[in-house]
Motif scaffolding. Structure first.
Motif, PDB file in Angstrom:
ATOM      1  N   PRO A 254      -2.067  -0.656 -12.363  1.00 29.85           N
ATOM      2  CA  PRO A 254      -0.953   0.280 -12.177  1.00 29.85           C
ATOM      3  C   PRO A 254      -0.455   0.849 -13.500  1.00 29.85           C
ATOM      4  O   PRO A 254      -0.542   0.208 -14.549  1.00 29.85           O
ATOM      5  CB  PRO A 254       0.118  -0.599 -11.523  1.00 29.85           C
ATOM      6  N   THR A 261      -2.955  -0.412  -7.525  1.00 28.58           N
ATOM      7  CA  THR A 261      -3.290   0.453  -6.402  1.00 28.58           C
ATOM      8  C   THR A 261      -4.713   0.108  -5.958  1.00 28.58           C
ATOM      9  O   THR A 261      -5.438  -0.614  -6.637  1.00 28.58           O
ATOM     10  CB  THR A 261      -3.210   1.935  -6.798  1.00 28.58           C
ATOM     11  N   ARG A 263      -8.327   1.909  -4.407  1.00 24.43           N
ATOM     12  CA  ARG A 263      -9.074   3.127  -4.115  1.00 24.43           C
ATOM     13  C   ARG A 263     -10.216   2.778  -3.166  1.00 24.43           C
ATOM     14  O   ARG A 263     -10.992   1.855  -3.431  1.00 24.43           O
ATOM     15  CB  ARG A 263      -9.615   3.746  -5.397  1.00 24.43           C
ATOM     16  N   THR A 287      -6.404   6.515  -1.462  1.00 19.57           N
ATOM     17  CA  THR A 287      -5.711   5.647  -2.407  1.00 19.57           C
ATOM     18  C   THR A 287      -4.531   4.995  -1.704  1.00 19.57           C
ATOM     19  O   THR A 287      -3.734   5.683  -1.053  1.00 19.57           O
ATOM     20  CB  THR A 287      -5.221   6.443  -3.622  1.00 19.57           C
ATOM     21  N   TYR A 288      -4.423   3.677  -1.826  1.00 19.51           N
ATOM     22  CA  TYR A 288      -3.328   2.922  -1.217  1.00 19.51           C
ATOM     23  C   TYR A 288      -2.456   2.327  -2.324  1.00 19.51           C
ATOM     24  O   TYR A 288      -2.968   1.789  -3.308  1.00 19.51           O
ATOM     25  CB  TYR A 288      -3.866   1.806  -0.326  1.00 19.51           C
ATOM     26  N   THR A 289      -1.155   2.454  -2.149  1.00 17.11           N
ATOM     27  CA  THR A 289      -0.207   1.897  -3.103  1.00 17.11           C
ATOM     28  C   THR A 289       0.702   0.893  -2.399  1.00 17.11           C
ATOM     29  O   THR A 289       0.929   0.985  -1.183  1.00 17.11           O
ATOM     30  CB  THR A 289       0.656   2.993  -3.752  1.00 17.11           C
ATOM     31  N   TYR A 290       1.242  -0.030  -3.168  1.00 11.83           N
ATOM     32  CA  TYR A 290       2.116  -1.045  -2.600  1.00 11.83           C
ATOM     33  C   TYR A 290       3.517  -0.487  -2.419  1.00 11.83           C
ATOM     34  O   TYR A 290       4.112   0.063  -3.350  1.00 11.83           O
ATOM     35  CB  TYR A 290       2.153  -2.280  -3.505  1.00 11.83           C
ATOM     36  N   TYR A 297       0.728  -2.385   1.736  1.00  7.09           N
ATOM     37  CA  TYR A 297       0.007  -1.271   1.139  1.00  7.09           C
ATOM     38  C   TYR A 297       0.009  -0.102   2.126  1.00  7.09           C
ATOM     39  O   TYR A 297      -0.257  -0.287   3.314  1.00  7.09           O
ATOM     40  CB  TYR A 297      -1.425  -1.662   0.794  1.00  7.09           C
ATOM     41  N   GLN A 300      -1.343   6.881  -0.005  1.00  5.95           N
ATOM     42  CA  GLN A 300      -0.531   7.834  -0.723  1.00  5.95           C
ATOM     43  C   GLN A 300      -0.213   9.033   0.150  1.00  5.95           C
ATOM     44  O   GLN A 300      -0.965   9.383   1.054  1.00  5.95           O
ATOM     45  CB  GLN A 300      -1.248   8.299  -1.997  1.00  5.95           C
TER      46      GLN A 300
END
Length: 304
Positions: A254, A261, A263, A287-290, A297, A300
């Motif tokens: 990050p 993150t 991908r 793309t996944y973010t927390y 998760y 985006q």
């Protein structure tokens, strides 16, 4: 003339010791076979880097029956699944061993279905199971390495799965690991689920904080989908074409905070319309973010 090379006794002992240390660790255990897979534990350093192979861990991991007893405080019949006094059913699901900050751990997970979830009538798709765990740390007792119970967590990890069943561990893919700058571990355990003739692939994301003082060291951060396969229900001669896809997960450090993150790059084909499919490519990368609000998760915004 041949000459024999004589090694000092101390060197012979050292070589024997090194050979013994390379014998391997119990590896990952899954509900599918309940047996150990022979592989060395992985020593992890911070920022997702993988360090050298760790020394040998205790030869025998805790049995599924012992794991369930340590989680719930009820011995049951010693098997990998049994009913608790309140009518709930618990079952050993999966285990991972790893080395973190110089300590060797064995984390074993179980799934818990409440009595209400077992009531008459078909369970709903959104009805998951409760994930629980017993975590062990390698120790030495009477000169022998053993797995010592580090902590048990019968609740507060999270709910996953569907139709009152846990997702299946997919042994064709490997678990991925990432260690944050704060020394926390992320496990991405490969899973699959079949619904309506479509097999969905995913990674169940589990977060471990070994310093958590309230014995709630594990949290479930959701399952990230990484592919589908409709071969059990497709018909290339009809309107439902056959399509199969699979994604590759990569942790990305990050720019701020400590949680990476993820991908997901895709390959294969997907259904693009009635009777048609298309090939997946770079444009399908997600793309996944927390999300700290939901402790999961999420994709985006531009990917949604």
């Amino acid at each position: 003339m041949r000459y024999a090379i004589l090694l000092p006794p101390t060197l012979i002992a050292l070589l024997s010791s090194l050979a013994a240390c390379s014998s391997g660790a119990p590896g990952n255990v899954t509900q599918a076979d309940g047996a150990a897979v022979s592989q060395n534990a992985t020593s992890l350093s911070k920022d997702g880097e993988t360090a050298a192979t760790a020394p040998a861990v205790p030869a025998s991991p805790p049995t599924p029956g012992q794991i369930l007893a340590d989680i719930y405080g009820q011995k049951g019949d010693g098997s990998a699944s049994y009913a608790l006094d309140d009518g709930a059913v618990v079952e050993f699901w999966h285990a991972e061993d790893f080395t973190l900050d110089g300590k060797q751990y064995y984390a074993a997970f179980a799934d818990h279905v409440s009595k209400a979830g077992l009531a008459d009538g078909a369970p709903e798709p959104e009805m998951g199971v409760r994930l629980t765990t017993a975590t062990y740390v390698a120790d030495v007792v009477d000169g022998k390495p053993v797995w010592k119970l580090f902590h048990a967590q019968p609740s507060d990890i999270g709910s996953f799965g569907a139709y009152a069943k846990a997702d299946t561990v997919d042994r064709e893919r490997a678990t991925q690991r990432y260690v944050t700058k704060a020394g926390h571990l992320l496990l991405a355990i490969p899973t699959s689920r079949v619904d309506g003739g479509v097999k969905t692939l995913g990674y169940a994301i589990l977060f471990f904080d070994p310093a958590k003082s309230d014995y709630r060291g594990w949290q479930y951060f959701g399952t990230v989908p990484v592919g589908e396969d409709n071969s059990a229900s497709c018909d290339d001669e009809g309107t439902v074409k056959c399509a199969a896809s699979k994604g590759t997960l990569t942790f990305v450090a990050p720019q701020s905070g400590t949680i990476p993150t993820m991908r997901i790059t895709m390959q294969g084909t997907v259904i693009s319309g009635p009777g048609t499919t298309r090939a997946l490519g770079a444009a399908d990368t997600k793309t996944y973010t927390y999300d700290n609000r939901f402790r999961h998760y999420t994709p985006q915004l531009l990917d949604r």
